[in-house]
Enzyme design. Structure first.
Site, mmCIF file in Angstrom:
data_model
loop_
_atom_site.group_PDB
_atom_site.id
_atom_site.type_symbol
_atom_site.label_atom_id
_atom_site.label_comp_id
_atom_site.label_asym_id
_atom_site.label_seq_id
_atom_site.Cartn_x
_atom_site.Cartn_y
_atom_site.Cartn_z
ATOM 1 N N LYS A 160 0.825 -1.163 0.067
ATOM 2 C CA LYS A 160 0.012 -0.145 0.126
ATOM 3 C C LYS A 160 1.053 1.119 -0.063
ATOM 4 O O LYS A 160 1.337 1.810 1.058
ATOM 5 C CB LYS A 160 -0.999 0.066 1.497
HETATM 6 C C1 LIG Z 1 -6.451 -0.370 0.306
HETATM 7 C C2 LIG Z 1 -6.542 -1.113 -0.810
HETATM 8 C C3 LIG Z 1 -7.582 -2.157 -0.703
HETATM 9 C C4 LIG Z 1 -8.777 -2.563 0.437
HETATM 10 O O1 LIG Z 1 -7.733 -3.041 1.435
HETATM 11 P P1 LIG Z 1 -8.680 -3.278 2.501
HETATM 12 O O2 LIG Z 1 -7.337 -3.895 3.492
HETATM 13 O O3 LIG Z 1 -9.700 -4.027 2.600
HETATM 14 O O4 LIG Z 1 -8.737 -1.854 3.307
HETATM 15 C C5 LIG Z 1 -7.868 -2.605 -1.978
HETATM 16 N N1 LIG Z 1 -7.325 -2.205 -3.213
HETATM 17 C C6 LIG Z 1 -6.478 -1.180 -3.147
HETATM 18 C C7 LIG Z 1 -5.530 -0.876 -4.297
HETATM 19 C C8 LIG Z 1 -6.069 -0.512 -1.785
HETATM 20 O O5 LIG Z 1 -5.311 0.282 -1.628
#
Ligand SMILES: *Cc1c(COP(=O)(O)O)cnc(C)c1O
Length: 306
Positions: A160
């Site tokens: 992320k």
């Molecule tokens: C944060 C995110 C998600 C969802 O992740 P969670 O852990 O469920 O919040 C899905 N795809 C992308 C590209 C993200 O940045």
């Protein structure tokens, strides 16, 4: 809502500072090159006060994201978990979106820069439905976007990481400019991948399909929903999904900490389930909404009371 005008305290490098004082220099490395990692976490009001949902899993992913971009976070998981509880508490939040983020400072410019200091901030504020209350209830329309595409060979989408969101934003803008609510991004083989910040699910003949975790950010909500579905005795398959599969599917939805469980009622100009949220989607959504608020005992270990 102007983010920098909110009031409260932000945890910044180990100290609580006033919201308006949580500032950085314009030559901050991450501002120029996207060299940061972050999390999106939520706390919800429960009968015992606010509780953070899957706090440890989010913090662990923050460390994994940092590792993938070669960043060393100068705190341990416990310190960051405690700090997240602290910002919810000190700001008197009942429901909160929590944003931990790690970034490089302004000690040097250029891609070669070394001796960059890693900074960590944690902010929290009251944030309702990411796509709006109406959308989470009645569903959204998504546009299949073929630019940019995701590749399994590039592992960076597992992080992320700030820089990745340039691509997500372009995809989302493309969808919004065409009158849709979200983008459905493809991978390089034209399989359905995910939304700009959400994981994707589709239901065909009572089986729940979601793209394999090799090509998507393995969302914590994704994992939560797969557990809920399997506990309800649905078959959940991680598999390749084509755009045609989706357009002829019975139901579809997005998951994410921000988007929670959002029904998809249209893909391009094709209505899914006659343009209404599906029954299985609604069932999973209801359990998700109950469990994050501490109303389902069997999942209560996912909650951290602040
Ligand atoms: C944060 C995110 C998600 C969802 O992740 P969670 O852990 O469920 O919040 C899905 N795809 C992308 C590209 C993200 O940045």
């Amino acid at each position: 809502m102007i983010m920098s005008d909110l009031k409260g305290k932000i945890w910044m490098d180990g100290k609580l500072v006033e919201w308006s004082d949580a500032k950085i220099h314009v030559l901050t490395h991450t501002l120029h090159y996207g060299t940061g990692v972050f999390e999106g976490v939520r706390a919800y009001e429960t009968s015992d006060g606010p509780a953070i949902f899957r706090l440890e899993d989010h913090t662990n992913r923050l460390f994994e994201s940092a590792k993938l971009i070669g960043m060393q976070i100068p705190y341990d998981a416990k310190e960051l978990n405690d700090a997240q509880s602290q910002v919810v508490k000190i700001n008197n939040l009942k429901n909160a979106y929590i944003r931990p983020m790690c970034f490089y400072g302004s000690e040097g410019m250029g891609l070669r820069a070394d001796n960059l200091k890693v900074h960590t901030i944690i902010a929290a504020w009251d944030w309702g439905s990411y796509l709006g209350d109406d959308k989470i209830l009645n569903g959204i329309k998504v546009k299949v976007t073929d630019f940019p595409k995701r590749s399994e060979k590039s592992m960076l989408h597992k992080a992320k990481a700030s820089g990745n969101y340039l691509y997500s934003m372009l995809a989302l803008k493309d969808a919004l400019n065409s009158g849709y609510d979200e983008a459905l991004i493809l991978d390089i083989d034209d399989n359905v991948n995910e939304g700009s910040g959400e994981n994707f699910f589709t239901i065909i003949n009572n089986t729940i399909h979601t793209p394999k975790d090799a090509t998507v950010l393995n969302g914590i909500t994704r994992q939560t929903v797969m557990k809920i579905a399997r506990d309800l005795n649905y078959r959940v398959e991680e598999t390749n999904i084509s755009v045609d599969d989706v357009k002829s599917s019975d139901e579809a939805f997005f998951t994410g900490t921000a988007a929670e469980v959002t029904p998809i009622i249209q893909v391009d100009n094709v209505k899914i389930n006659d343009g209404k949220p599906g029954e299985i989607t609604k069932k999973i959504q209801k359990i998700y909404f109950d469990l994050i608020r501490g109303k389902v005992d069997e999942y209560s270990s996912w909650l951290t009371q602040v």
